[in-house]
Design a protein around this motif. Structure first.
Motif, mmCIF file in Angstrom:
data_model
loop_
_atom_site.group_PDB
_atom_site.id
_atom_site.type_symbol
_atom_site.label_atom_id
_atom_site.label_comp_id
_atom_site.label_asym_id
_atom_site.label_seq_id
_atom_site.Cartn_x
_atom_site.Cartn_y
_atom_site.Cartn_z
ATOM 1 N N UNK A 67 -5.290 1.416 -1.654
ATOM 2 C CA UNK A 67 -4.271 0.823 -2.487
ATOM 3 C C UNK A 67 -2.786 1.139 -1.727
ATOM 4 N N UNK A 68 -2.391 0.324 -0.548
ATOM 5 C CA UNK A 68 -1.496 0.770 0.250
ATOM 6 C C UNK A 68 0.100 0.288 -0.382
ATOM 7 N N UNK A 69 0.839 0.773 -0.080
ATOM 8 C CA UNK A 69 2.347 0.285 -0.357
ATOM 9 C C UNK A 69 2.557 -0.965 0.228
ATOM 10 N N UNK A 70 2.873 -1.973 -0.597
ATOM 11 C CA UNK A 70 3.151 -3.278 -0.316
ATOM 12 C C UNK A 70 4.494 -3.470 0.256
ATOM 13 N N UNK A 71 4.741 -4.124 1.420
ATOM 14 C CA UNK A 71 5.851 -4.189 1.990
ATOM 15 C C UNK A 71 6.192 -5.905 2.284
ATOM 16 N N UNK A 72 7.076 -6.508 1.596
ATOM 17 C CA UNK A 72 7.141 -8.131 1.807
ATOM 18 C C UNK A 72 8.065 -8.267 2.944
ATOM 19 N N UNK B 34 12.866 15.714 1.044
ATOM 20 C CA UNK B 34 13.016 15.756 2.821
ATOM 21 C C UNK B 34 14.343 14.745 2.910
ATOM 22 N N UNK B 35 15.158 15.206 3.773
ATOM 23 C CA UNK B 35 16.539 14.450 4.043
ATOM 24 C C UNK B 35 16.313 13.549 5.241
ATOM 25 N N UNK B 36 15.098 13.734 5.910
ATOM 26 C CA UNK B 36 14.897 12.964 7.299
ATOM 27 C C UNK B 36 13.947 11.803 6.786
ATOM 28 N N UNK B 37 14.321 10.520 7.486
ATOM 29 C CA UNK B 37 13.478 9.410 7.418
ATOM 30 C C UNK B 37 12.586 9.181 8.594
ATOM 31 N N UNK B 38 11.399 8.831 8.413
ATOM 32 C CA UNK B 38 10.449 8.765 9.545
ATOM 33 C C UNK B 38 10.604 7.003 9.512
ATOM 34 N N UNK B 39 10.973 6.481 10.532
ATOM 35 C CA UNK B 39 11.067 5.015 10.953
ATOM 36 C C UNK B 39 9.812 4.633 11.711
ATOM 37 N N UNK B 40 9.257 3.460 11.367
ATOM 38 C CA UNK B 40 8.059 2.878 12.193
ATOM 39 C C UNK B 40 8.000 1.589 12.104
ATOM 40 N N UNK B 41 7.258 0.695 12.777
ATOM 41 C CA UNK B 41 7.426 -0.588 12.890
ATOM 42 C C UNK B 41 6.141 -0.987 12.117
ATOM 43 N N UNK B 42 6.127 -1.805 11.160
ATOM 44 C CA UNK B 42 4.820 -2.386 10.313
ATOM 45 C C UNK B 42 4.621 -3.753 10.878
ATOM 46 N N UNK B 43 3.101 -4.028 11.206
ATOM 47 C CA UNK B 43 2.886 -5.289 11.695
ATOM 48 C C UNK B 43 1.938 -6.009 10.462
ATOM 49 N N UNK B 44 2.036 -7.178 10.694
ATOM 50 C CA UNK B 44 1.029 -7.787 9.778
ATOM 51 C C UNK B 44 -0.655 -7.764 10.267
ATOM 52 N N UNK B 45 -1.238 -7.502 8.940
ATOM 53 C CA UNK B 45 -2.898 -7.513 9.271
ATOM 54 C C UNK B 45 -3.207 -6.303 8.455
ATOM 55 N N UNK C 225 3.902 10.473 10.133
ATOM 56 C CA UNK C 225 4.036 12.027 9.566
ATOM 57 C C UNK C 225 3.292 12.313 8.295
ATOM 58 N N UNK C 226 3.197 11.554 7.380
ATOM 59 C CA UNK C 226 2.449 12.034 6.385
ATOM 60 C C UNK C 226 1.175 11.539 5.893
ATOM 61 N N UNK C 227 0.982 10.192 6.670
ATOM 62 C CA UNK C 227 -0.366 9.509 6.700
ATOM 63 C C UNK C 227 -0.528 8.502 5.414
ATOM 64 N N UNK C 228 0.908 8.127 4.514
ATOM 65 C CA UNK C 228 0.613 7.270 3.611
ATOM 66 C C UNK C 228 0.334 5.627 4.318
ATOM 67 N N UNK C 229 -0.250 5.088 3.620
ATOM 68 C CA UNK C 229 -0.622 3.491 3.992
ATOM 69 C C UNK C 229 0.356 2.432 3.656
ATOM 70 N N UNK C 230 0.782 1.690 4.433
ATOM 71 C CA UNK C 230 1.713 0.382 4.259
ATOM 72 C C UNK C 230 0.952 -0.763 4.582
ATOM 73 N N UNK C 231 1.095 -1.874 4.006
ATOM 74 C CA UNK C 231 0.643 -3.211 4.130
ATOM 75 C C UNK C 231 1.688 -4.212 4.377
ATOM 76 N N UNK C 232 1.775 -4.959 5.103
ATOM 77 C CA UNK C 232 2.895 -6.048 5.384
ATOM 78 C C UNK C 232 2.291 -7.388 4.797
#
Length: 126
Positions: free
Chosen positions: A73-78, A94-105, A112-119
């Motif tokens: 059940x990943x976080x959905x990113x449109x 936390x006051x710091x934001x971890x930025x990363x690129x999310x690609x389709x697929x 950092x935390x291991x939370x899953x995201x889906x584009x």
């Protein structure tokens, strides 16, 4: 001499204007009330309002649904493209934001935390 001519013409204009009665202008509100936002909307604003009435969220203006963030059940990113930059606040305080690129697929993890995201692909209403 010119001043006298101007005064006479101004006086004649004032007397002719007083003689002819002009009907009073009626206000738009008196005819049917104040128009609503939907009655006044045109173009893209009208498309957005009609989509919101149908229960759609054309520009992701509403709060997103809460997801567990797991692989199942990943976080959905449109996104309208095939990649998007995502910011993850790994801990609540936390006051710091971890930025990363999310690609389709496949769902991807936050480094950092291991939370899953889906584009997912998102179409704009126009």
């Amino acid at each position: 001499m010119a001043a006298r001519l101007l005064l006479r013409s101004a006086a004649r204009a004032a007397t002719t204007c007083r003689a002819a009665r002009v009907p009073a202008m009626t206000r738009g509100m008196a005819a049917g009330g104040i128009p609503t936002d939907e009655e006044q909307a045109t173009g893209l604003e009208k498309i957005i309002m009609s989509a919101m009435k149908e229960g759609k969220d054309p520009y992701n203006m509403l709060k997103p649904k809460a997801y567990a963030g797991s692989k199942d059940d990943p976080h959905i990113v449109p996104s309208i493209t095939n990649k998007r930059i995502v910011g993850c606040i790994c801990e609540e305080d936390n006051t710091a934001v971890i930025w990363f690129w999310l690609h389709e697929g496949e769902p991807q993890r936050c480094p950092s935390c291991g939370a899953h995201y889906k584009l997912v692909h998102h179409e704009l209403p126009h």
